[in-house]
Design an enzyme around this catalytic site. Structure first.
Site, PDB file in Angstrom:
ATOM      1  N   GLY A  38       0.852  -1.285  -0.103  1.00  0.00           N
ATOM      2  CA  GLY A  38       0.043   0.088   0.060  1.00  0.00           C
ATOM      3  C   GLY A  38       0.763   1.257   0.092  1.00  0.00           C
TER       4      GLY A  38
ATOM      5  N   ARG B  75     -14.123  22.668   4.055  1.00  0.00           N
ATOM      6  CA  ARG B  75     -15.378  23.055   4.919  1.00  0.00           C
ATOM      7  C   ARG B  75     -15.051  22.756   6.352  1.00  0.00           C
ATOM      8  NH1 ARG B  75     -19.023  19.169   1.166  1.00  0.00           N
ATOM      9  NH2 ARG B  75     -17.254  18.215   0.908  1.00  0.00           N
ATOM     10  N   GLN B  76     -14.397  22.138   6.884  1.00  0.00           N
ATOM     11  CA  GLN B  76     -14.116  21.978   8.335  1.00  0.00           C
ATOM     12  C   GLN B  76     -13.224  23.212   8.603  1.00  0.00           C
ATOM     13  OE1 GLN B  76     -15.613  19.310  10.419  1.00  0.00           O
ATOM     14  NE2 GLN B  76     -15.086  20.453  12.202  1.00  0.00           N
TER      15      GLN B  76
ATOM     16  N   LYS C 159     -30.687  26.901   4.803  1.00  0.00           N
ATOM     17  CA  LYS C 159     -30.533  25.493   4.897  1.00  0.00           C
ATOM     18  C   LYS C 159     -30.115  25.305   6.160  1.00  0.00           C
ATOM     19  CE  LYS C 159     -26.663  23.185   3.172  1.00  0.00           C
ATOM     20  NZ  LYS C 159     -25.861  22.970   2.105  1.00  0.00           N
TER      21      LYS C 159
ATOM     22  N   ARG D 155     -28.128  22.047   8.330  1.00  0.00           N
ATOM     23  CA  ARG D 155     -27.518  20.670   8.223  1.00  0.00           C
ATOM     24  C   ARG D 155     -27.911  19.996   9.282  1.00  0.00           C
ATOM     25  NH1 ARG D 155     -24.906  17.834   4.280  1.00  0.00           N
ATOM     26  NH2 ARG D 155     -24.403  19.627   2.974  1.00  0.00           N
TER      27      ARG D 155
ATOM     28  N   ASP E  88     -24.782  25.208  -6.787  1.00  0.00           N
ATOM     29  CA  ASP E  88     -23.919  25.023  -5.705  1.00  0.00           C
ATOM     30  C   ASP E  88     -22.602  24.826  -6.095  1.00  0.00           C
ATOM     31  OD1 ASP E  88     -23.456  24.808  -2.907  1.00  0.00           O
ATOM     32  OD2 ASP E  88     -24.951  23.346  -2.581  1.00  0.00           O
TER      33      ASP E  88
HETATM   34  C1  R5P Z   1     -21.764  23.813   1.714  1.00  0.00           C
HETATM   35  O1  R5P Z   1     -22.347  24.322   2.292  1.00  0.00           O
HETATM   36  C2  R5P Z   1     -21.687  23.555   0.172  1.00  0.00           C
HETATM   37  O2  R5P Z   1     -21.651  24.944  -0.170  1.00  0.00           O
HETATM   38  C3  R5P Z   1     -22.432  22.779  -0.561  1.00  0.00           C
HETATM   39  O3  R5P Z   1     -23.985  23.174  -0.315  1.00  0.00           O
HETATM   40  C4  R5P Z   1     -22.432  21.342   0.166  1.00  0.00           C
HETATM   41  O4  R5P Z   1     -21.141  20.834   0.048  1.00  0.00           O
HETATM   42  C5  R5P Z   1     -23.330  20.408  -0.563  1.00  0.00           C
HETATM   43  O5  R5P Z   1     -23.289  18.900   0.167  1.00  0.00           O
HETATM   44  P1  R5P Z   1     -24.154  18.023   0.004  1.00  0.00           P
HETATM   45  O6  R5P Z   1     -24.273  17.462  -1.724  1.00  0.00           O
HETATM   46  O7  R5P Z   1     -23.744  16.817   0.727  1.00  0.00           O
HETATM   47  O8  R5P Z   1     -25.511  18.483   0.472  1.00  0.00           O
END
Ligand code: R5P
Length: 298
Positions: free
Chosen positions: A38, A95-96, A192, A194, A219
């Site tokens: 690996g 994102r994180q 939105k 999450r 998006d």
């Molecule tokens: C996050 O806020 C991004 O802009 C996208 O909305 C997000 O990554 C979309 O993720 P998913 O397809 O998992 O809903």
């Protein structure tokens, strides 16, 4: 000055060839494979001595791609490259960017530190900048983010009748407005919440709003697809035409593409930052222009 030498990681060959052709560079050869245990084997087959080397690696699978990237960058440097840049059409780990819950790793920062120690420059496309506003807040090397709202908007204008551009969440406002301007179309931005990786709750349009338009969900990243699936369902419940779905980065976690189709998307369209059958919008000319500008500044 010698021509830039582009080394694509596997899967990036087409993008790298187009980019090299557009900027008068050339693609180099390398051998990359996994040993039976690996570990990665990397061999540079085109001489990088005295060259400006650019590694082309979209980071769709960053955990698998980052070590080979690091080994390649070290190798070309040791073999005499004058400069080592990274062209990452999709930049991972954006994102994180905060600790949402106690104890979480802020992976945006750690990942940026690794890349900043590995290469001399970074060029990427629409990175997910939200709480962090600019790449240099994370990256300590010259880092360029280009935006492809114009390319996306022009595709929509040419391919969708009477589009209404819909951003699925507040974060999307930054690119939704640019896309709508380029498409010469109205836009709305939803909200939105999450609740989990694949569990989102979304607002929808007022039932009388823009009824004669074709809804176009846009998006930056389509990952699980749940953001768009939820929006598609709401729009269908209002009896609107099937929504077009347009994403910059075709991340598509397992089953996401099929889920969008099953939910009733009219078309699912992406740019070619990540190679995928849904790629309809070629953004290499935009990357080539940014590359030339970056080169002139270096
Ligand atoms: C996050 O806020 C991004 O802009 C996208 O909305 C997000 O990554 C979309 O993720 P998913 O397809 O998992 O809903």
């Amino acid at each position: 000055m010698s021509r830039a030498l582009f080394f694509p990681l596997p899967g990036n060959e087409v993008f790298a060839e187009r980019l090299a052709a557009a900027v008068g560079g050339e693609c180099g050869l390398l051998s990359l494979r996994d040993f039976p245990d690996g570990e990665s084997y990397v061999r540079v087959d085109s001489d990088p001595f005295g060259r400006d080397v650019q590694i082309v690696a979209t980071l769709r699978h960053p955990n698998d791609e980052t070590l080979p990237l690091l080994f390649l960058a070290d190798a070309v440097r040791e073999l005499g490259a004058t400069r080592v840049g990274l062209v990452a059409p999709y930049l991972a780990y954006m994102r994180q960017d905060t600790r949402f819950r106690d104890g979480e790793a802020i992976t945006s920062r750690s990942y940026a530190r690794i890349i900043s120690r590995t290469v001399d420059s970074l060029l990427t496309v629409d990175p997910h900048l939200h709480r962090v506003k600019r790449l240099h807040e994370l990256y300590s090397i010259p880092a360029t983010a280009i935006h492809v709202a114009t390319e996306v908007g022009l595709w929509i204008a040419a391919n969708v009748r009477a589009p209404l551009i819909i951003g699925p969440d507040q974060e999307s406002r930054q690119w939704v407005e640019g896309i709508a301007a380029a498409a010469n179309a109205p836009c709305v931005v939803l909200t939105k919440t999450r609740r989990g990786d694949a569990n989102v709750i979304e607002s929808t349009l007022g039932s009388a709003e823009h009824r004669s338009c074709t809804p176009v969900l846009v998006d930056d990243i389509i990952a699980t697809g749940q953001t768009m699936v939820t929006a598609i369902r709401h729009l269908r419940e209002q009896g609107r035409p099937a929504a077009e779905c347009v994403g910059v980065h075709a991340v598509f976690a397992d089953g996401a593409y099929a889920a969008l189709k099953a939910a009733g998307a009219a078309r699912v369209v992406t740019t070619n930052t990540i190679a995928h059958p849904s790629n309809c919008i070629d953004i290499t000319p935009a990357v080539a222009r940014a590359f030339q500008t970056q080169l002139a500044r270096a």
